[in-house]
Design a protein around this motif. Structure first.
Motif, PDB file in Angstrom:
ATOM      1  N   PHE A   1       0.783  -1.204   0.034  1.00  9.92           N
ATOM      2  CA  PHE A   1       0.039  -0.106  -0.152  1.00  9.92           C
ATOM      3  C   PHE A   1       0.971   1.427  -0.146  1.00  9.92           C
ATOM      4  N   GLY A   2       1.957   1.322   0.885  1.00  7.87           N
ATOM      5  CA  GLY A   2       2.699   2.256   0.890  1.00  7.87           C
ATOM      6  C   GLY A   2       3.240   2.535  -0.569  1.00  7.87           C
ATOM      7  N   THR A   3       3.863   1.817  -1.149  1.00 12.07           N
ATOM      8  CA  THR A   3       4.722   1.807  -2.479  1.00 12.07           C
ATOM      9  C   THR A   3       3.620   2.529  -3.405  1.00 12.07           C
ATOM     10  N   VAL A   4       2.493   1.814  -3.447  1.00 11.59           N
ATOM     11  CA  VAL A   4       1.607   2.232  -4.579  1.00 11.59           C
ATOM     12  C   VAL A   4       0.998   4.110  -4.111  1.00 11.59           C
TER      13      VAL A   4
ATOM     14  N   TYR B   1      -5.791  -3.115  -1.598  1.00 10.08           N
ATOM     15  CA  TYR B   1      -5.396  -3.018  -0.237  1.00 10.08           C
ATOM     16  C   TYR B   1      -6.610  -2.145   0.742  1.00 10.08           C
ATOM     17  N   ALA B   2      -7.491  -2.148   0.101  1.00 11.00           N
ATOM     18  CA  ALA B   2      -8.711  -1.392   0.685  1.00 11.00           C
ATOM     19  C   ALA B   2      -9.006  -2.154   1.982  1.00 11.00           C
ATOM     20  N   ASN B   3      -9.061  -1.381   3.005  1.00 14.72           N
ATOM     21  CA  ASN B   3      -9.352  -1.803   4.234  1.00 14.72           C
ATOM     22  C   ASN B   3      -9.728  -0.492   5.196  1.00 14.72           C
ATOM     23  N   ILE B   4     -10.016  -0.747   6.485  1.00 14.77           N
ATOM     24  CA  ILE B   4     -10.519   0.472   7.374  1.00 14.77           C
ATOM     25  C   ILE B   4      -9.386   1.234   7.972  1.00 14.77           C
ATOM     26  N   GLN B   5      -7.940   0.620   8.054  1.00  9.74           N
ATOM     27  CA  GLN B   5      -6.825   1.216   8.413  1.00  9.74           C
ATOM     28  C   GLN B   5      -6.428   2.138   7.213  1.00  9.74           C
ATOM     29  N   ASN B   6      -6.546   1.852   6.076  1.00 11.48           N
ATOM     30  CA  ASN B   6      -5.989   2.654   4.926  1.00 11.48           C
ATOM     31  C   ASN B   6      -6.934   3.666   4.375  1.00 11.48           C
ATOM     32  N   THR B   7      -8.288   3.367   5.055  1.00 10.89           N
ATOM     33  CA  THR B   7      -9.135   4.389   4.323  1.00 10.89           C
ATOM     34  C   THR B   7      -8.890   5.921   4.369  1.00 10.89           C
ATOM     35  N   PRO B   8      -8.293   6.450   5.722  1.00  6.86           N
ATOM     36  CA  PRO B   8      -7.981   7.814   5.563  1.00  6.86           C
ATOM     37  C   PRO B   8      -7.091   8.285   4.611  1.00  6.86           C
ATOM     38  N   GLN B   9      -6.139   7.433   4.333  1.00 13.45           N
ATOM     39  CA  GLN B   9      -4.803   7.897   3.413  1.00 13.45           C
ATOM     40  C   GLN B   9      -5.688   7.992   2.029  1.00 13.45           C
ATOM     41  N   MET B  10      -6.428   6.884   1.872  1.00 14.29           N
ATOM     42  CA  MET B  10      -6.925   6.831   0.362  1.00 14.29           C
ATOM     43  C   MET B  10      -8.005   8.056   0.191  1.00 14.29           C
ATOM     44  N   GLN B  11      -8.560   8.418   1.443  1.00 16.76           N
ATOM     45  CA  GLN B  11      -9.409   9.781   1.162  1.00 16.76           C
ATOM     46  C   GLN B  11      -8.645  10.881   0.846  1.00 16.76           C
ATOM     47  N   ALA B  12      -7.611  10.965   1.348  1.00 18.60           N
ATOM     48  CA  ALA B  12      -6.679  12.028   1.001  1.00 18.60           C
ATOM     49  C   ALA B  12      -6.272  12.029  -0.125  1.00 18.60           C
ATOM     50  N   ILE B  13      -5.915  10.824  -0.780  1.00 22.64           N
ATOM     51  CA  ILE B  13      -5.373  10.469  -2.420  1.00 22.64           C
ATOM     52  C   ILE B  13      -6.389  11.019  -3.334  1.00 22.64           C
ATOM     53  N   CYS B  14      -7.884  10.735  -2.902  1.00 20.04           N
ATOM     54  CA  CYS B  14      -8.928  11.065  -3.876  1.00 20.04           C
ATOM     55  C   CYS B  14      -8.967  12.555  -3.819  1.00 20.04           C
ATOM     56  N   THR B  15      -8.798  13.282  -2.668  1.00 17.38           N
ATOM     57  CA  THR B  15      -8.943  14.762  -2.530  1.00 17.38           C
ATOM     58  C   THR B  15      -7.660  15.307  -3.726  1.00 17.38           C
ATOM     59  N   GLN B  16      -6.578  14.906  -3.239  1.00 25.48           N
ATOM     60  CA  GLN B  16      -5.467  15.316  -4.107  1.00 25.48           C
ATOM     61  C   GLN B  16      -5.621  15.117  -5.890  1.00 25.48           C
ATOM     62  N   LEU B  17      -6.085  14.169  -5.960  1.00 26.05           N
ATOM     63  CA  LEU B  17      -6.152  13.754  -7.272  1.00 26.05           C
ATOM     64  C   LEU B  17      -7.673  14.587  -8.107  1.00 26.05           C
ATOM     65  N   LEU B  18      -8.813  14.830  -7.374  1.00 26.92           N
ATOM     66  CA  LEU B  18     -10.069  15.517  -7.758  1.00 26.92           C
ATOM     67  C   LEU B  18      -9.437  17.005  -8.070  1.00 26.92           C
ATOM     68  N   ALA B  19      -8.490  17.376  -7.147  1.00 23.05           N
ATOM     69  CA  ALA B  19      -8.030  19.023  -7.358  1.00 23.05           C
ATOM     70  C   ALA B  19      -7.162  19.233  -8.670  1.00 23.05           C
TER      71      ALA B  19
END
Length: 749
Positions: A478-481, A504-522
């Motif tokens: 997850f970290g590398t991707v 790598y979707a799980n509860i623990q990785n959800t906050p970081q994936m949410q940040a990735i979504c915000t970054q990409l949408l911007a």
């Protein structure tokens, strides 16, 4: 020596003797040389024959091994005569072609596998060979140019249909999955086990991919089709079948041959022009996206298409945007290669390790299967004696006169560092093979190099290749991707990474994936938004609150773009009602979501998740039934057999009423009978099939469809429902029909 043949085919074969010394032995090989008089190729290019008969027969596909040698699939059994009798003989093979004196022309051939039934495809993968034999898909290890351990990958791979409608292609894509033409499954060898999973149904004969990994294919009458998006992204929702994201016709079907054309439906209005030249493709196949890097830049990722019925190869330029691909005829009114040689039958195209384009020329007269060949075409082929052109075959090579070919490295000796460097090579064949060899090596020492390459800006999708080496070698986490997504400046690389990070979707990785979504949408980038929409499926299993708003933002932004709406439906598998209730979707998306919900309630899956094997088409089934039931008396060629049954060709019973013909098949016939002015005194009665419980109404309709195609002047059709009604219309007296009853009965009432 010039060989003369009794038909209009440019065919000059010279056997040139090549002699050289190996150790203390003098070794001589005969190199076939073929004249290409009558062949035209686009200015600036050169066409040569590098292999031909008698070193190979009926080639239909090929691949290169890690030394750069050609391996050829030879489908020798295909249509050995106009009747197609004997095509199931185990006479197919896979051969290795070699140029031992290194002069650019094949001088040696050896058989790797033989006794195959209609082999149609193969691929070098996982250090061995994946290939077809009859309906089965096999993987065989290679031990010093000899077959080793065999593994049955799929027993029903090409079951059903005839050879022209059977699974083929076997192409490893950049995503480490093997895709096919004419089959709705893809394959992968993972941790010692073969995986088989559904994918969209694509094309008829041949498949290819571009640098991004999108797939291209075609069928007889559509010269080029393709997917607007990466494979398996739009089909995540099993109860929704996309209509925009995949399977699009990319250009028109116009064709520009340089001679009069003999084709199956040439008698129909508009098929041929006033000169007798074909106007649109009727047997297109074997597409190729050129990725060789040895043609001028304007030819990079052009789409080439085989048109064997018109003896030519088309060239289309491709234009891409994030949501659509469009193909355009490269030169108006002119083809890339066109020939007056009616034996020139290009059926497949390939990029080579040197950057050249390679043409698989089946080189034969008959290029139409018996189940579909019309009496019209059969007569044309026979008149030109094209049916006598058998057991030939050629491999042709296309080079650009002003460009240098790439040196062919011996990849069996390449180090991991060498292979990583090849991931940036201009030649897509070398990049693809280097990717697979690195996965086989699983060399931990190059992980840092691969990660750095995956993050970098580079040409030729090198970062995508590096990403999938990491994926295929199980080096990703997850970290590398996340790092690659965050640091890459290439939207295409991020698009692939978004698909990989889902695992790598799980509860623990959800906050970081949410940040990735915000970054990409911007970033306000269509490609990023599209593949973000495709990649929410697994994440939604852990948080509706975090990721439904991501899809809603994309939906509102692209409310009028249907491919985005299909992406959202794909990700919302099982979450349609939640989205409808919370996000106030547009009318277009609401309709699609409602359709998916209704399909789910009715348990109507996308057909790719139901279909296990190809069905036998009507005409092929009709041919099979005709051969098993009718040919014993009427002959496989329909010419009849003395004292048993009259001919079907030129018969008024074939050319006349379909209901009368169906009644004869249902209720039988007693002689004598007159056909085409000649009376036949028959020794046996023709039994009817009405009481045979194994023969259905549809079976009889299929027999009639076959006879109409094969023996009638102007083919007609009949429905199974008509056959059913005729079952009760028995001849007077309840026996068999006789000629008088056939002539006096009005079967159309």
């Amino acid at each position: 020596m010039t060989t003369k043949v009794p038909f209009k085919i440019a065919f000059t074969s010279l056997l040139m003797l090549s002699t050289f010394i190996v150790g203390f032995k003098i070794i001589s090989f005969k190199e076939p040389k073929v004249s290409l008089e009558g062949y035209q190729i686009e200015d600036g290019f050169e066409l040569s024959v590098i292999a031909s008969e008698s070193l190979l027969k009926a080639p239909v596909s090929m691949d290169f091994d890690n030394k750069g040698r050609m391996w050829i699939v030879e489908m020798i059994g295909y249509m050995p005569n106009l009747e197609g009798i004997g095509e199931d003989e185990p006479n197919g093979r896979i051969s290795i072609l070699e140029d031992l004196d290194k002069d650019g022309v094949v001088d040696h051939s050896k058989v790797f596998l033989d006794k195959l039934v209609l082999p149609r495809a193969m691929a070098f993968v996982y250090g061995g060979l994946l290939y077809t034999d009859g309906p089965k898909l096999w993987f065989v290890e290679i031990k010093g140019d000899k077959p080793g351990k065999k593994t049955l990958v799929d027993p029903i791979y090409a079951e059903g249909g005839n050879v022209e409608h059977s699974s083929n292609g076997l192409m490893m894509n950049i995503d480490n999955w093997i895709y096919n033409a004419n089959y709705n499954f893809r394959y992968q060898l993972k941790n010692g086990k073969w995986l088989k999973e559904p994918t969209s149904y694509r094309g008829q004969w041949g498949i290819t991919h571009d640098n991004f990994g999108r797939l291209y294919y075609n069928n007889n009458s559509v010269q080029l089709q393709g997917d607007y998006v990466l494979p398996n992204k739009a089909i995540r929702n099993k109860y929704f079948k996309p209509s925009i994201a995949e399977g699009q016709k990319l250009t028109n079907n116009k064709v520009f041959p340089i001679h009069q054309t003999s084709v199956n439906r040439g008698y129909q209005k508009g098929v041929l022009d006033e000169r007798g030249y074909l106007t649109e493709v009727t047997a297109s196949c074997g597409p190729l996206i050129y990725r060789g890097g040895a043609f001028p830049a304007a030819y990079n990722q052009n789409a080439f298409v085989c048109v064997p019925e018109a003896n030519l190869i088309k060239r289309n330029t491709l234009s891409f945007n994030s949501t659509q691909t469009v193909a355009t005829q490269a030169i108006a009114g002119k083809e890339f290669i066109a020939s007056t040689d009616e034996g020139f039958r290009p059926v497949n195209l390939f990029n080579g390790p040197d950057g050249a384009m390679y043409i698989v020329d089946m080189h034969r007269g008959i290029i139409q299967h018996k189940a579909y060949i019309s009496q019209y075409l059969a007569e044309q082929l026979a008149n030109k004696k094209l049916d006598t052109l058998q057991n030939a075959g050629r491999i042709l090579k296309v080079v650009n006169k002003s460009s240098k070919l790439h040196a062919i490295p011996d990849l069996t000796k390449a180090t991991s560092k060498d292979l990583v460097a090849l991931l940036s090579h201009p030649n897509g064949w070398l990049r693809d093979r280097a990717q697979q060899l690195l996965i086989q090596k699983k060399d931990f020492s190059v992980i840092k190099d691969l990660v750095a390459l995956a993050k970098s800006n580079n040409e030729f999708s090198a970062s995508i290749h590096a990403l999938y080496v990491l994926e295929g070698s199980s080096f990703l986490n997850f970290g590398t991707v996340s790092e690659i997504i965050g640091q890459s400046k290439q939207p295409e690389t991020i698009a692939h990474a978004l698909g990989l990070i889902e695992r790598y979707a799980n509860i623990q990785n959800t906050p970081q994936m949410q940040a990735i979504c915000t970054q990409l949408l911007a970033q306000n980038n269509e490609t990023l938004d599209l593949y973000l929409a495709f990649s929410m499926n697994n994440w939604l299993k852990f948080s509706n609150d975090a990721f439904l708003p991501v899809l809603a933002q994309i939906e509102k932004k692209y409310a009028d773009k249907r491919v985005f709406q299909e992406a959202i439906v794909s990700s919302l598998d099982g979450k349609e009602e939640q989205y409808l209730n919370t996000q106030n979707p547009s009318t277009l998306l609401k309709n699609n979501l409602t359709l998916a919900i209704n399909n789910h309630q009715k348990k109507e899956l996308n057909p790719i998740f139901v279909k296990e094997k190809n069905a036998v088409d009507n005409r092929t089934r009709g041919l099979q039934l005709f051969r098993s039931i009718c040919a014993t008396c009427h002959g496989a060629d329909g010419k009849g057999i003395q004292d048993l049954a009259p001919p079907l060709k030129e018969s008024e019973y074939i050319n006349g009423s379909m209901k009368r013909l169906a009644s004869i098949i249902l209720h039988g016939l007693s002689g004598p009978i007159t056909v085409n002015g000649k009376q036949y005194q028959l020794n046996n009665e023709m039994p009817g099939l009405a009481n045979n419980k194994d023969i259905s109404d549809e079976d009889i309709a299929d027999i009639i469809r076959f006879t109409q195609n094969a023996f009638a002047k102007d083919g007609k059709n009949i429905a199974a429902s008509d056959v059913k009604k005729l079952r009760d219309k028995k001849p007077a007296g309840g026996g068999l029909f006789n000629e008088k009853q056939l002539l006096e009965t009005d079967f159309e009432k």
